[in-house]
Design an enzyme around this catalytic site. Structure first.
Site, PDB file in Angstrom:
ATOM      1  N   CYS A 114       0.810  -1.276  -0.125  1.00 21.89           N
ATOM      2  CA  CYS A 114      -0.001   0.119  -0.098  1.00 21.89           C
ATOM      3  C   CYS A 114       0.875   1.288   0.040  1.00 21.89           C
ATOM      4  O   CYS A 114       0.850   2.129  -0.781  1.00 21.89           O
ATOM      5  CB  CYS A 114      -0.956  -0.102   1.338  1.00 21.89           C
ATOM      6  SG  CYS A 114      -1.866   1.635   1.499  1.00 21.89           S
TER       7      CYS A 114
ATOM      8  N   CYS B 106      -1.310   1.767  -3.220  1.00 24.03           N
ATOM      9  CA  CYS B 106      -2.503   2.911  -3.015  1.00 24.03           C
ATOM     10  C   CYS B 106      -1.684   4.056  -2.777  1.00 24.03           C
ATOM     11  O   CYS B 106      -2.396   5.291  -3.520  1.00 24.03           O
ATOM     12  CB  CYS B 106      -3.140   2.458  -1.594  1.00 24.03           C
ATOM     13  SG  CYS B 106      -3.528   0.912  -1.103  1.00 24.03           S
TER      14      CYS B 106
ATOM     15  N   LYS C 259       0.143   5.313  -5.958  1.00 24.21           N
ATOM     16  CA  LYS C 259      -0.959   5.513  -7.222  1.00 24.21           C
ATOM     17  C   LYS C 259      -1.921   6.581  -7.074  1.00 24.21           C
ATOM     18  O   LYS C 259      -2.083   7.426  -8.040  1.00 24.21           O
ATOM     19  CB  LYS C 259      -1.636   4.161  -6.902  1.00 24.21           C
ATOM     20  CG  LYS C 259      -2.900   3.812  -7.845  1.00 24.21           C
ATOM     21  CD  LYS C 259      -4.114   4.592  -7.402  1.00 24.21           C
ATOM     22  CE  LYS C 259      -4.864   4.068  -6.197  1.00 24.21           C
ATOM     23  NZ  LYS C 259      -5.452   2.985  -6.254  1.00 24.21           N
TER      24      LYS C 259
ATOM     25  N   TYR D 263      -9.233  -3.344 -10.931  1.00 22.53           N
ATOM     26  CA  TYR D 263      -8.944  -1.832 -10.309  1.00 22.53           C
ATOM     27  C   TYR D 263      -7.721  -1.681 -10.931  1.00 22.53           C
ATOM     28  O   TYR D 263      -7.448  -0.410 -11.226  1.00 22.53           O
ATOM     29  CB  TYR D 263      -8.593  -2.389  -8.873  1.00 22.53           C
ATOM     30  CG  TYR D 263      -9.416  -2.513  -7.935  1.00 22.53           C
ATOM     31  CD1 TYR D 263     -10.101  -1.610  -7.004  1.00 22.53           C
ATOM     32  CD2 TYR D 263     -10.097  -3.689  -7.706  1.00 22.53           C
ATOM     33  CE1 TYR D 263     -10.811  -1.787  -5.898  1.00 22.53           C
ATOM     34  CE2 TYR D 263     -11.260  -3.844  -6.995  1.00 22.53           C
ATOM     35  CZ  TYR D 263     -11.561  -3.040  -5.935  1.00 22.53           C
ATOM     36  OH  TYR D 263     -12.465  -3.063  -4.914  1.00 22.53           O
TER      37      TYR D 263
ATOM     38  N   GLU E 204      -6.920   1.733 -13.125  1.00 24.94           N
ATOM     39  CA  GLU E 204      -6.699   2.887 -12.709  1.00 24.94           C
ATOM     40  C   GLU E 204      -5.245   3.248 -13.492  1.00 24.94           C
ATOM     41  O   GLU E 204      -5.388   4.826 -13.775  1.00 24.94           O
ATOM     42  CB  GLU E 204      -6.148   2.728 -11.117  1.00 24.94           C
ATOM     43  CG  GLU E 204      -7.600   2.390 -10.455  1.00 24.94           C
ATOM     44  CD  GLU E 204      -7.064   2.212  -8.833  1.00 24.94           C
ATOM     45  OE1 GLU E 204      -5.951   2.005  -8.510  1.00 24.94           O
ATOM     46  OE2 GLU E 204      -7.912   2.425  -8.086  1.00 24.94           O
TER      47      GLU E 204
ATOM     48  N   HIS F  97     -26.768  21.754  -0.226  1.00 24.71           N
ATOM     49  CA  HIS F  97     -26.969  22.648  -1.761  1.00 24.71           C
ATOM     50  C   HIS F  97     -25.886  23.523  -1.977  1.00 24.71           C
ATOM     51  O   HIS F  97     -25.794  24.447  -0.931  1.00 24.71           O
ATOM     52  CB  HIS F  97     -28.410  23.063  -1.802  1.00 24.71           C
ATOM     53  CG  HIS F  97     -28.557  23.525  -3.398  1.00 24.71           C
ATOM     54  ND1 HIS F  97     -28.804  22.723  -4.239  1.00 24.71           N
ATOM     55  CD2 HIS F  97     -28.961  24.922  -3.743  1.00 24.71           C
ATOM     56  CE1 HIS F  97     -29.154  23.614  -5.357  1.00 24.71           C
ATOM     57  NE2 HIS F  97     -29.036  24.772  -4.811  1.00 24.71           N
TER      58      HIS F  97
ATOM     59  N   GLU G 295     -25.958  15.882  -2.928  1.00 27.99           N
ATOM     60  CA  GLU G 295     -27.330  16.138  -2.507  1.00 27.99           C
ATOM     61  C   GLU G 295     -28.332  15.243  -3.694  1.00 27.99           C
ATOM     62  O   GLU G 295     -29.481  14.799  -3.207  1.00 27.99           O
ATOM     63  CB  GLU G 295     -27.804  17.558  -2.800  1.00 27.99           C
ATOM     64  CG  GLU G 295     -27.889  18.010  -4.210  1.00 27.99           C
ATOM     65  CD  GLU G 295     -28.204  19.362  -4.366  1.00 27.99           C
ATOM     66  OE1 GLU G 295     -29.424  19.770  -3.669  1.00 27.99           O
ATOM     67  OE2 GLU G 295     -27.407  20.256  -4.724  1.00 27.99           O
TER      68      GLU G 295
HETATM   69  P1  NDP Z   1      -8.341  -7.800 -10.265  1.00 27.18           P
HETATM   70  O1  NDP Z   1      -8.484  -9.302  -9.655  1.00 27.18           O
HETATM   71  O2  NDP Z   1      -9.230  -6.703  -9.669  1.00 27.18           O
HETATM   72  O3  NDP Z   1      -8.374  -7.701 -11.872  1.00 27.18           O
HETATM   73  C1  NDP Z   1      -7.494  -8.865 -12.465  1.00 27.18           C
HETATM   74  C2  NDP Z   1      -7.864  -8.361 -14.135  1.00 27.18           C
HETATM   75  O4  NDP Z   1      -6.820  -9.105 -14.813  1.00 27.18           O
HETATM   76  C3  NDP Z   1      -9.161  -8.874 -14.242  1.00 27.18           C
HETATM   77  O5  NDP Z   1      -9.749  -7.939 -15.164  1.00 27.18           O
HETATM   78  C4  NDP Z   1      -9.043 -10.442 -14.839  1.00 27.18           C
HETATM   79  O6  NDP Z   1     -10.103 -10.574 -16.007  1.00 27.18           O
HETATM   80  C5  NDP Z   1      -7.802 -10.259 -15.410  1.00 27.18           C
HETATM   81  N1  NDP Z   1      -6.968 -11.428 -15.736  1.00 27.18           N
HETATM   82  C6  NDP Z   1      -6.607 -12.275 -14.605  1.00 27.18           C
HETATM   83  N2  NDP Z   1      -5.968 -13.341 -15.126  1.00 27.18           N
HETATM   84  C7  NDP Z   1      -5.620 -13.035 -16.575  1.00 27.18           C
HETATM   85  C8  NDP Z   1      -5.052 -13.828 -17.635  1.00 27.18           C
HETATM   86  N3  NDP Z   1      -4.415 -14.834 -17.320  1.00 27.18           N
HETATM   87  N4  NDP Z   1      -5.179 -13.473 -18.823  1.00 27.18           N
HETATM   88  C9  NDP Z   1      -5.755 -12.233 -19.017  1.00 27.18           C
HETATM   89  N5  NDP Z   1      -6.408 -11.367 -18.124  1.00 27.18           N
HETATM   90  C10 NDP Z   1      -6.443 -11.678 -16.821  1.00 27.18           C
HETATM   91  O7  NDP Z   1      -6.918  -7.602  -9.794  1.00 27.18           O
HETATM   92  P2  NDP Z   1      -5.826  -6.245  -9.922  1.00 27.18           P
HETATM   93  O8  NDP Z   1      -4.637  -6.896 -10.191  1.00 27.18           O
HETATM   94  O9  NDP Z   1      -6.541  -5.180 -10.757  1.00 27.18           O
HETATM   95  O10 NDP Z   1      -5.913  -5.883  -8.314  1.00 27.18           O
HETATM   96  C11 NDP Z   1      -5.479  -6.879  -7.254  1.00 27.18           C
HETATM   97  C12 NDP Z   1      -6.223  -6.509  -6.027  1.00 27.18           C
HETATM   98  O11 NDP Z   1      -5.621  -5.365  -5.653  1.00 27.18           O
HETATM   99  C13 NDP Z   1      -7.574  -6.181  -6.044  1.00 27.18           C
HETATM  100  O12 NDP Z   1      -8.436  -7.418  -6.076  1.00 27.18           O
HETATM  101  C14 NDP Z   1      -8.133  -5.182  -5.265  1.00 27.18           C
HETATM  102  O13 NDP Z   1      -8.810  -5.567  -3.866  1.00 27.18           O
HETATM  103  C15 NDP Z   1      -6.809  -4.614  -4.908  1.00 27.18           C
HETATM  104  N6  NDP Z   1      -6.774  -3.358  -5.212  1.00 27.18           N
HETATM  105  C16 NDP Z   1      -7.647  -1.960  -4.764  1.00 27.18           C
HETATM  106  C17 NDP Z   1      -7.308  -0.825  -5.066  1.00 27.18           C
HETATM  107  C18 NDP Z   1      -8.548  -0.225  -4.679  1.00 27.18           C
HETATM  108  O14 NDP Z   1      -9.197  -0.055  -3.388  1.00 27.18           O
HETATM  109  N7  NDP Z   1      -8.837   1.157  -5.263  1.00 27.18           N
HETATM  110  C19 NDP Z   1      -6.520  -0.398  -6.344  1.00 27.18           C
HETATM  111  C20 NDP Z   1      -5.843  -1.415  -6.520  1.00 27.18           C
HETATM  112  C21 NDP Z   1      -5.661  -2.772  -6.216  1.00 27.18           C
HETATM  113  P3  NDP Z   1     -11.221 -11.399 -15.489  1.00 27.18           P
HETATM  114  O15 NDP Z   1     -12.337 -10.045 -14.842  1.00 27.18           O
HETATM  115  O16 NDP Z   1     -12.023 -12.000 -16.760  1.00 27.18           O
HETATM  116  O17 NDP Z   1     -11.067 -12.444 -14.178  1.00 27.18           O
END
Ligand code: NDP
Length: 453
Positions: free
Chosen positions: A44, A49, A52, A179, A183, A436, A441
């Protein structure tokens, strides 16, 4: 007097580990050691976080300058100085890392700046060769970016490298639709990079409310990001001008940077856990009960390594609950429901509770939804629309979910989460007098459902 060197040894100095160590030592009177092989603060603070969000701020200035001009300011936009930002960011992360160290030291925690593994149920071994006995062990080693095994994967970077790039790319490909991918697509776009995003599924941000996902995706495309859904990378190749991405849609395109944000995996292997009898699930996460206790009674685990809800504030709560339970004599289970979260895309998406799709499966539903152009950006001539949604159970009248897309959505959802966590009804929202003029709101002035199921 303890028979052990420590009452608690924490492996991992991220959000969950640091909180648990501090509470156990400062409020539980425990003798605590903590080992961190990288930088104190964990994902983080060091590579997640915090940096980022600072990049999100940095990337928002071109729009802010354009708005300022629309409001009558004589503002001349200039180029973005990445080395300047990177240096300032590094200094800020140093400051935060030191603050974390200071907090632990003040609490009386002994920090070991090295890797630790578990040798037996009451012994940890450091990479330095030192061994310590301990009454309890807490694994808080977090997660690590996962890159699928495609040819050329070594040409890609992950979020870990994004804060220390030698230069900003001209053309970037972001792979993934979660995410992190979404982002960074927005951050890079805001910083002037030409951004393409490939996502294998039908719509980015799977798991969030469909209408909200569509709203974010449309806005990202309107901002100039080429979002290609149903598209994945087959292989990456070195090209004279950069990296060639051969995609499932038959295209071959060149980029200067390819960022893989395809999920994260728990950091549970290689710690000596399986040999000890700690069980890992199919995703490789440490299995724990509601007290964060593993199959080995003296070993606990919190945060992303347990793959429950992978968010910093959740790891902090889990770490705190563990310390309260084991060292303060206050048995505390952290309840993983109604956890609000936000995606810092531009526009932001923030949610708490059920999505429309989830709520519909449970029974009758009233959907209140408003999409409007907020005052501040409308005046500046922007077409940006904000989305606000409330999902209401027509029988109990309880608000089951809230979804907001737009400026300050994350700030608003924090407060909506209090009301929804308390079981607020739609009438409680309606009774609340609007502030307001604000965008928020709208949450208390939606009178007629847009849809009833
Ligand atoms: P996520 O699990 O959110 O997303 C992973 C993405 O990669 C999905 O779109 C998934 O597709 C895709 N994917 C997974 N495997 C493959 C593959 N083999 N080939 C192609 N695409 C693939 O993970 P992130 O890495 O974005 O984030 C990790 C964690 O970190 C999150 O779960 C979140 O909890 C946390 N996080 C939170 C943030 C916040 O609160 N603002 C910011 C950043 C991270 P599909 O949908 O089809 O599975």
């Amino acid at each position: 007097m303890t028979d052990f060197d420590y009452d608690l040894f924490v492996i991992g100095g991220g959000s969950g580990g640091v909180r648990a160590a501090r509470i156990a030592a400062a409020e539980g009177g425990a003798k605590v050691g903590l080992a961190e092989e990288s930088r104190m603060g964990g994902t983080c603070v060091i590579r997640g976080c915090v940096p980022k969000k600072l990049m999100v701020f940095a990337s928002a200035f071109p729009d802010a300058m354009a708005d300022a001009r629309a409001y009558g300011w004589d503002v001349q936009g200039g180029a973005f100085d990445w080395p300047h930002f990177r240096k300032a960011l590094a200094a800020e992360l140093d400051r935060l890392e030191n603050a974390y160290r200071g907090t632990l030291k003040n609490a009386g925690v002994t920090i070991h700046d090295t890797r630790a593994v578990v040798e037996d149920a009451h012994t940890v071994r450091l990479a330095t060769g030192e061994r310590f006995t301990t009454r309890h062990i807490l694994i808080a080693t977090g997660g690590w970016p996962f890159v699928p095994d495609i040819p050329g994967r070594e040409l890609a970077v992950t979020s870990n490298e994004m804060f220390d790039l030698p230069a900003l790319p001209r053309r970037a490909l972001v792979v993934g639709g979660g995410y992190i991918a979404s982002e960074f697509a927005c951050i890079l776009n805001g910083l002037g990079v030409e951004v393409t995003q490939y996502y294998r599924g039908a719509q980015i941000l799977r798991g969030f409310d469909d209408e909200a996902r569509g709203h974010v995706s449309n806005a990202m495309q309107a901002a100039g990001i080429a979002v290609h859904c149903g598209t994945d990378v087959l292989r990456l190749e070195k090209a004279t001008g950069g990296i060639r991405a051969v995609a499932t849609d038959g295209t071959e395109r060149e980029f200067d940077l390819v960022l893989y944000a395809t999920g994260r995996r728990p950091n549970a292997r290689g710690l000596g856990l399986e040999a000890l009898g700690v069980t890992l699930d199919r995703a490789g996460a440490i299995e724990v009960d509601e007290w964060s206790q593993t199959a080995v009674p003296s070993v606990y685990a919190v945060g992303d390594v347990t793959n429950r809800v992978n968010l910093t504030p959740v790891a902090i709560r889990e770490g705190h609950a563990f310390a309260d339970t084991v060292f303060r004599g206050v048995p505390t289970r952290f309840d993983h429901v109604n956890i609000a979260s936000a995606v810092f895309t531009q526009p932001e998406l923030a949610s708490v509770g059920l999505t429309e799709e989830e709520a519909r499966k449970l029974g009758p539903l009233e959907v209140y939804s408003a999409s409007f152009r907020p005052m501040r950006t409308l005046f500046a001539g922007r077409q940006d629309r904000m989305l606000m949604k409330l999902l209401v159970d027509p029988v109990s009248r309880k608000v089951l979910g809230c979804h907001i897309v737009g400026d300050s959505a994350a700030e608003m959802i924090q407060l909506a989460a209090i009301a929804i966590g308390m079981g607020a009804t739609k009438e409680d929202f309606d009774r609340t007098v609007a502030v307001h003029p604000t965008a928020a709101e709208e949450l208390v002035t939606m009178r007629k459902p847009a849809r009833v199921y």
